[in-house]
Design a protein around this motif. Structure first.
Motif, short mmCIF file in Angstrom:
data_model
loop_
_atom_site.label_atom_id
_atom_site.label_comp_id
_atom_site.label_asym_id
_atom_site.label_seq_id
_atom_site.Cartn_x
_atom_site.Cartn_y
_atom_site.Cartn_z
N SER A 190 -102.97 28.00 37.23
CA SER A 190 -103.26 27.55 38.59
C SER A 190 -104.72 27.13 38.74
O SER A 190 -105.03 26.12 39.37
CB SER A 190 -102.93 28.66 39.59
OG SER A 190 -101.55 28.94 39.59
N ALA A 191 -105.62 27.93 38.14
CA ALA A 191 -107.05 27.61 38.22
C ALA A 191 -107.36 26.31 37.47
O ALA A 191 -108.19 25.51 37.92
CB ALA A 191 -107.87 28.76 37.65
N ILE A 192 -106.68 26.10 36.35
CA ILE A 192 -106.87 24.85 35.60
C ILE A 192 -106.39 23.66 36.42
O ILE A 192 -107.06 22.62 36.49
CB ILE A 192 -106.13 24.92 34.26
CG1 ILE A 192 -106.77 25.96 33.34
CG2 ILE A 192 -106.13 23.55 33.57
CD1 ILE A 192 -106.00 26.22 32.06
N ALA A 193 -105.24 23.82 37.07
CA ALA A 193 -104.70 22.74 37.90
C ALA A 193 -105.68 22.39 39.02
O ALA A 193 -105.93 21.21 39.30
CB ALA A 193 -103.35 23.15 38.47
N ASP A 194 -106.24 23.41 39.66
CA ASP A 194 -107.20 23.18 40.75
C ASP A 194 -108.47 22.50 40.23
O ASP A 194 -108.99 21.57 40.85
CB ASP A 194 -107.56 24.50 41.43
CG ASP A 194 -106.39 25.09 42.21
OD1 ASP A 194 -105.44 24.34 42.51
OD2 ASP A 194 -106.43 26.30 42.50
N LYS A 195 -108.96 22.96 39.10
CA LYS A 195 -110.21 22.43 38.56
C LYS A 195 -110.07 20.97 38.14
O LYS A 195 -110.98 20.16 38.35
CB LYS A 195 -110.66 23.27 37.36
CG LYS A 195 -112.01 22.85 36.77
CD LYS A 195 -112.43 23.78 35.66
CE LYS A 195 -113.79 23.37 35.09
NZ LYS A 195 -114.88 23.52 36.09
N HIS A 200 -99.51 21.92 38.78
CA HIS A 200 -99.24 23.06 37.92
C HIS A 200 -98.23 22.67 36.83
O HIS A 200 -98.34 23.12 35.68
CB HIS A 200 -98.70 24.23 38.74
CG HIS A 200 -98.54 25.49 37.98
ND1 HIS A 200 -97.45 25.76 37.18
CD2 HIS A 200 -99.35 26.58 37.88
CE1 HIS A 200 -97.58 26.95 36.62
NE2 HIS A 200 -98.72 27.47 37.03
N THR A 201 -97.28 21.82 37.18
CA THR A 201 -96.28 21.37 36.20
C THR A 201 -96.93 20.58 35.08
O THR A 201 -96.59 20.73 33.90
CB THR A 201 -95.20 20.51 36.89
OG1 THR A 201 -94.55 21.29 37.89
CG2 THR A 201 -94.18 20.01 35.88
N THR A 202 -97.89 19.74 35.43
CA THR A 202 -98.60 18.95 34.42
C THR A 202 -99.38 19.86 33.48
O THR A 202 -99.38 19.66 32.26
CB THR A 202 -99.56 17.95 35.09
OG1 THR A 202 -98.80 17.06 35.91
CG2 THR A 202 -100.33 17.14 34.05
N VAL A 203 -100.02 20.88 34.04
CA VAL A 203 -100.75 21.84 33.20
C VAL A 203 -99.78 22.54 32.25
O VAL A 203 -100.05 22.68 31.05
CB VAL A 203 -101.48 22.88 34.07
CG1 VAL A 203 -102.08 23.99 33.19
CG2 VAL A 203 -102.57 22.22 34.89
N ARG A 204 -98.64 22.97 32.79
CA ARG A 204 -97.64 23.66 31.96
C ARG A 204 -97.18 22.76 30.82
O ARG A 204 -97.05 23.21 29.67
CB ARG A 204 -96.45 24.07 32.82
CG ARG A 204 -95.37 24.85 32.06
CD ARG A 204 -94.16 25.06 32.92
NE ARG A 204 -93.56 23.78 33.29
CZ ARG A 204 -92.64 23.64 34.24
NH1 ARG A 204 -92.24 24.68 34.94
NH2 ARG A 204 -92.13 22.44 34.50
N ASN A 205 -96.94 21.49 31.10
CA ASN A 205 -96.50 20.56 30.06
C ASN A 205 -97.58 20.38 28.99
O ASN A 205 -97.28 20.34 27.79
CB ASN A 205 -96.14 19.21 30.67
CG ASN A 205 -94.87 19.27 31.51
OD1 ASN A 205 -94.05 20.17 31.33
ND2 ASN A 205 -94.72 18.33 32.42
#
Length: 237
Positions: A190-195, A200-205
């Motif tokens: 979540s923190a990566i997605a915000d930064k 969040h889905t893109t980060v997970r992928n």
């Protein structure tokens, strides 16, 4: 024998990323002494960091294989392979907690080559598999494991993450490298997605792609492989 001297924390500061992981992690220098012992290692084995740091790995772990053969001793196979910078395979090991209770752990090892001011050594990730080992037939299957394949002592082993194929530095995209650095910095998805202002889905992928490319099974393994490949140092901050 005098009390083992704990290593200077600044010398191994680049490994602090492993301090609060859910898996047990300990790091060993090229002389076989423990230089990092995280909170999960204490939870699994009962030894506080002050009781482990500076001691020989073999004196703390005291591991045995499925047949009762000693795995941990000065100059063990892991130390030999590490000195040769040869791949080390992960394996199951029987040991005892500080209170004497028997516990089975699965250990994955990644070599950290010396790099400038950063000394070389090995990082060991381990998890408690005692309950799995108590499943009927597990011990028998382990004892009947085929002779082929690399082994640590008498234990059947599986290739460690990050081996073979295209090198991580070549295969990871710029975005994947950036996310890997943020993971190493302790950020959640979540923190990566915000930064990065992405979903969040893109980060997970991206994380799934990173794990696949590095041959890792968890974020922690991916970071460990990246340290072993000096990959994180090549990512701009």
């Amino acid at each position: 024998m005098g009390k083992a001297r704990a290593p200077r924390s600044d010398t191994w500061g680049h490994l602090r990323v492993f301090a609060n992981t859910q898996d047990g992690v300990f790091a060993v220098d090229q002389g076989g002494r423990i230089v990092l012992w995280n909170k999960a290692a204490t939870r699994i084995l009962g030894f506080d960091a002050d009781e482990a740091l500076g001691r020989r790995c073999c004196d703390v772990m005291r591991g045995l294989d499925v047949s009762g053969n000693l795995l941990c001793y000065p100059g063990c196979q892991v130390m030999v392979l590490s000195a040769r910078e040869q791949p080390i395979h992960h394996f199951d090991m029987r040991t005892r907690r500080k209170d004497g209770q028997e516990v089975w752990v699965n250990i994955s090892t990644v070599i950290i080559p010396a790099d400038g001011d950063q000394p070389g050594g090995t990082v060991h990730l381990f998890r408690d598999i005692t309950q799995e080992r108590h499943v009927p037939g597990w011990i028998k299957r382990g004892a009947e494991a085929p002779a082929e394949g690399a082994r640590i002592g008498g234990a059947e082993t599986v290739p460690s993450p990050g081996g073979g194929g295209k090198g991580p530095a070549e295969s990871l995209t710029a975005r994947e490298r950036e996310i890997l650095r943020l993971i190493a910095g302790g950020l959640t998805s979540s923190a990566i997605a915000d930064k990065l202002c992405i979903s969040h889905t893109t980060v997970r992928n991206h994380i799934q792609h990173i794990l696949a490319k590095l041959g890792a099974h968890s974020r922690l393994e991916a970071v460990t492989v990246a340290f072993g490949q000096h990959l994180l140092a090549s990512i701009p901050r």
